[in-house]
Design an enzyme around this catalytic site. Structure first.
Site, PDB file in Angstrom:
ATOM      1  N   GLY A 241       0.758  -1.242   0.000  1.00 11.50           N
ATOM      2  CA  GLY A 241       0.000   0.000   0.000  1.00 11.50           C
ATOM      3  C   GLY A 241       0.784   1.284   0.000  1.00 11.50           C
ATOM      4  O   GLY A 241       0.206   2.360  -0.215  1.00 11.50           O
ATOM      5  N   GLU A 276       4.104  -6.340   1.915  1.00 11.15           N
ATOM      6  CA  GLU A 276       3.779  -6.776   0.553  1.00 11.15           C
ATOM      7  C   GLU A 276       3.723  -5.594  -0.407  1.00 11.15           C
ATOM      8  O   GLU A 276       2.699  -5.336  -1.022  1.00 11.15           O
ATOM      9  CB  GLU A 276       2.412  -7.476   0.551  1.00 11.15           C
ATOM     10  CG  GLU A 276       2.274  -8.659   1.496  1.00 11.15           C
ATOM     11  CD  GLU A 276       0.822  -9.128   1.666  1.00 11.15           C
ATOM     12  OE1 GLU A 276      -0.110  -8.418   1.219  1.00 11.15           O
ATOM     13  OE2 GLU A 276       0.630 -10.205   2.243  1.00 11.15           O
ATOM     14  N   PRO A 277       4.813  -4.830  -0.540  1.00 10.44           N
ATOM     15  CA  PRO A 277       4.753  -3.661  -1.418  1.00 10.44           C
ATOM     16  C   PRO A 277       4.722  -4.055  -2.893  1.00 10.44           C
ATOM     17  O   PRO A 277       5.370  -5.027  -3.291  1.00 10.44           O
ATOM     18  CB  PRO A 277       6.051  -2.912  -1.087  1.00 10.44           C
ATOM     19  CG  PRO A 277       6.997  -3.972  -0.629  1.00 10.44           C
ATOM     20  CD  PRO A 277       6.146  -5.017   0.060  1.00 10.44           C
ATOM     21  N   GLY A 278       3.953  -3.342  -3.668  1.00  9.64           N
ATOM     22  CA  GLY A 278       3.921  -3.561  -5.117  1.00  9.64           C
ATOM     23  C   GLY A 278       4.256  -2.257  -5.827  1.00  9.64           C
ATOM     24  O   GLY A 278       5.367  -2.046  -6.307  1.00  9.64           O
ATOM     25  N   ARG A 315      -5.497   3.067 -15.928  1.00 15.12           N
ATOM     26  CA  ARG A 315      -5.639   3.795 -14.665  1.00 15.12           C
ATOM     27  C   ARG A 315      -6.364   5.140 -14.802  1.00 15.12           C
ATOM     28  O   ARG A 315      -7.225   5.450 -13.971  1.00 15.12           O
ATOM     29  CB  ARG A 315      -4.284   3.972 -13.978  1.00 15.12           C
ATOM     30  CG  ARG A 315      -3.638   2.649 -13.556  1.00 15.12           C
ATOM     31  CD  ARG A 315      -2.369   2.839 -12.739  1.00 15.12           C
ATOM     32  NE  ARG A 315      -2.655   3.446 -11.459  1.00 15.12           N
ATOM     33  CZ  ARG A 315      -2.466   4.709 -11.168  1.00 15.12           C
ATOM     34  NH1 ARG A 315      -1.954   5.545 -12.058  1.00 15.12           N
ATOM     35  NH2 ARG A 315      -2.788   5.176  -9.991  1.00 15.12           N
ATOM     36  N   CYS A 345     -12.543   3.527 -29.253  1.00 12.79           N
ATOM     37  CA  CYS A 345     -13.859   4.156 -29.391  1.00 12.79           C
ATOM     38  C   CYS A 345     -14.581   4.231 -28.048  1.00 12.79           C
ATOM     39  O   CYS A 345     -15.554   3.501 -27.802  1.00 12.79           O
ATOM     40  CB  CYS A 345     -14.690   3.381 -30.392  1.00 12.79           C
ATOM     41  SG  CYS A 345     -13.866   3.274 -31.968  1.00 12.79           S
ATOM     42  N   TYR A 373       0.557  -1.528 -12.184  1.00  7.85           N
ATOM     43  CA  TYR A 373      -0.834  -1.553 -12.658  1.00  7.85           C
ATOM     44  C   TYR A 373      -0.949  -0.944 -14.056  1.00  7.85           C
ATOM     45  O   TYR A 373      -1.929  -0.281 -14.379  1.00  7.85           O
ATOM     46  CB  TYR A 373      -1.773  -0.857 -11.653  1.00  7.85           C
ATOM     47  CG  TYR A 373      -1.616  -1.430 -10.257  1.00  7.85           C
ATOM     48  CD1 TYR A 373      -2.083  -2.703  -9.961  1.00  7.85           C
ATOM     49  CD2 TYR A 373      -0.944  -0.738  -9.253  1.00  7.85           C
ATOM     50  CE1 TYR A 373      -1.901  -3.260  -8.705  1.00  7.85           C
ATOM     51  CE2 TYR A 373      -0.759  -1.278  -7.989  1.00  7.85           C
ATOM     52  CZ  TYR A 373      -1.246  -2.541  -7.725  1.00  7.85           C
ATOM     53  OH  TYR A 373      -1.067  -3.088  -6.472  1.00  7.85           O
TER      54      TYR A 373
HETATM   55  C1  PLP Z   1      -2.648  -5.192  -4.207  1.00  4.79           C
HETATM   56  C2  PLP Z   1      -2.123  -5.795  -2.965  1.00  4.79           C
HETATM   57  C3  PLP Z   1      -0.841  -5.476  -2.504  1.00  4.79           C
HETATM   58  C4  PLP Z   1       0.041  -4.451  -3.174  1.00  4.79           C
HETATM   59  O1  PLP Z   1      -0.496  -3.176  -3.051  1.00  4.79           O
HETATM   60  P1  PLP Z   1       0.391  -1.887  -3.435  1.00  4.79           P
HETATM   61  O2  PLP Z   1      -0.501  -0.750  -3.134  1.00  4.79           O
HETATM   62  O3  PLP Z   1       0.698  -1.996  -4.899  1.00  4.79           O
HETATM   63  O4  PLP Z   1       1.618  -1.911  -2.607  1.00  4.79           O
HETATM   64  C5  PLP Z   1      -0.378  -6.126  -1.371  1.00  4.79           C
HETATM   65  N1  PLP Z   1      -1.146  -7.044  -0.724  1.00  4.79           N
HETATM   66  C6  PLP Z   1      -2.382  -7.361  -1.133  1.00  4.79           C
HETATM   67  C7  PLP Z   1      -3.163  -8.353  -0.374  1.00  4.79           C
HETATM   68  C8  PLP Z   1      -2.922  -6.747  -2.264  1.00  4.79           C
HETATM   69  O5  PLP Z   1      -4.163  -7.059  -2.655  1.00  4.79           O
END
Ligand code: PLP
Length: 418
Positions: A241, A276-278, A315, A345, A373
């Site tokens: 997050g 769990e960073p993405g 997005r 379109c 994303y």
């Molecule tokens: C999407 C998600 C993440 C990653 O979120 P980011 O905002 O990209 O860091 C981590 N854990 C879970 C369970 C998610 O659904």
């Protein structure tokens, strides 16, 4: 200060040491370009911030699941957070370690559970009572023991967009503390479930650390309650997050500040801490390059029609998200205010509105902060092949996913046999 691999030199845009105009000409457009060094640095920024604290930084695969991205992180010893069996297959193919994989998501199928059990993942992040029973019966049938965490919903407002806010009680994710207590008691007594930890994830693109700290405080208080019942947890997973700067005013906390805030709230070293960073790892390490097709005027409004569209990057259309758009070569001409739109379109097919750009037809523009994303949410809407993906490492560059062909798009389709 959050640094990115993007910079300008003599008017030309670069990623690391690579000239992005040359990338666009060499590989064609639209294409995504990722910085391998940048991705490494961001994962290491999380990892290093934990110092002596036992921890695991699990990259959220859904954010950008290109095999070369996963490989880059696997080589550092990363953990992975997956939300499907398909993502597990990618992690394994990229050389990731199954014993560092956590499996999130509200709708895991039995087949996905079997695959994950057989692969020996670290933990299932269980999101409901029904899922817990299903996992128990799948494990029992295989005569195995499933390692579990319950995903609790700490009911804090993450102060982000409603579509990416997941930690409020009205969201579909996780269970309440009250229900979690009942389920932990059940799991602790089961021969086919092994309680490992606790998990939460309150939302995405968080720029304020206070809700994360509040969630951590609540989760730890609950963990202590479990302790008094003799249910010992080995890890606490605070989810992902952490936000990134899409514009200068965002001022996202650094990974180091984020980790420190979590550790301050958790205040105990006897549990492993997972995150769990993405987005925070890949978001600002990717750009989408696109060519200007033409400029168009409508009743005093100017449009820049480019060869990328909402199918490539959804997005802006989906979340009303704002991403910076820049000329790849800044020709120092007077900028014009344009809406940057694609050929699809749909009125929602725009990548940016009222942007100041100088590019002319056949010039290139770059959509910044497109590493997260971006490609993973792309589609073939309007029978548009998905973009190529390129990875840059210092002065080197390689195609890590070929642009789709029309043949790829129609594979598997048949004419009706009359
Ligand atoms: C999407 C998600 C993440 C990653 O979120 P980011 O905002 O990209 O860091 C981590 N854990 C879970 C369970 C998610 O659904």
């Amino acid at each position: 200060m959050n640094v990115t691999p993007i910079h300008r030199h003599n008017g030309m845009l670069y990623m690391d040491h690579v000239n992005l105009q040359q990338i666009a000409e060499h590989y064609g457009t639209p294409c995504y370009v990722y910085s391998r060094q940048g991705i490494r640095q961001r994962w290491l920024a999380f990892d290093n911030a934990f110092a002596q604290q036992p921890h695991l930084v699990c990259y959220a695969v859904k954010t950008n699941s290109n095999l070369a991205v996963l490989q880059t992180l696997a080589q550092l010893g990363a953990g992975f957070d997956i939300v499907s069996g398909g993502e597990l297959a990618r992690v394994l193919k990229a050389g990731g370690d199954a014993s560092k994989v956590v499996f999130s998501g509200v709708g895991k199928s039995e087949a996905e559970m079997r695959f994950a059990l057989a692969s020996g993942i670290k933990c299932f992040n269980v999101e409901s009572e029904a899922e817990l029973y299903r996992l128990e019966s799948v494990a029992k049938a295989l005569n195995m023991v499933a390692p579990i965490s319950l995903r609790v919903n700490p009911d804090v407002d993450p102060k982000t967009h409603a579509y990416i806010s997941t930690g409020l009680k009205e969201n579909k994710f996780g269970v309440s503390f009250k229900q979690a207590l009942t389920l932990y008691r059940y799991a602790a007594a089961s021969a086919h479930l092994m309680v490992q930890g606790i998990d939460c994830h309150i939302g995405s693109q968080l720029l304020d650390l206070a809700p994360l700290q509040e969630a951590a405080t609540r989760v730890v208080a609950f963990q202590q309650q479990l302790n008094t019942e003799g249910i010992r947890l080995h890890h606490i997973d605070m989810g992902g997050g952490l936000g990134i700067d899409y514009q200068d005013s965002d001022q996202a906390p650094t990974p180091a500040a984020y980790v420190q805030a979590l550790l301050d709230a958790i205040q105990q070293a006897d549990m492993e801490v997972l995150v769990e960073p993405g987005r925070a790892i890949v978001g600002n390490n990717g750009v989408l390059l696109s060519k200007v097709e033409l400029l168009k005027e409508n009743e005093g409004k100017s449009f820049m029609v480019i060869d990328a569209a909402m199918n490539d990057l959804i997005r802006p259309a989906l979340y009303d998200a704002w991403q910076s758009i820049v000329d790849v070569y800044d020709n120092a001409q007077v900028a014009q205010s344009v809406d940057v739109v694609g050929p699809v379109c749909e009125t929602g097919d725009f990548l940016g509105k009222s942007r100041q750009l100088t590019s002319q037809p056949n010039d290139y523009i770059a959509v910044l902060s497109a590493g997260a994303y971006g490609f993973v949410m792309s589609s073939n809407y309007n029978t548009r092949p998905r973009a190529a993906e390129i990875m840059v490492d210092g002065a080197q560059h390689q195609c890590v996913r070929a642009r789709e062909t029309l043949e790829d798009l129609m594979r598997g389709e048949r004419l009706f046999n009359e």
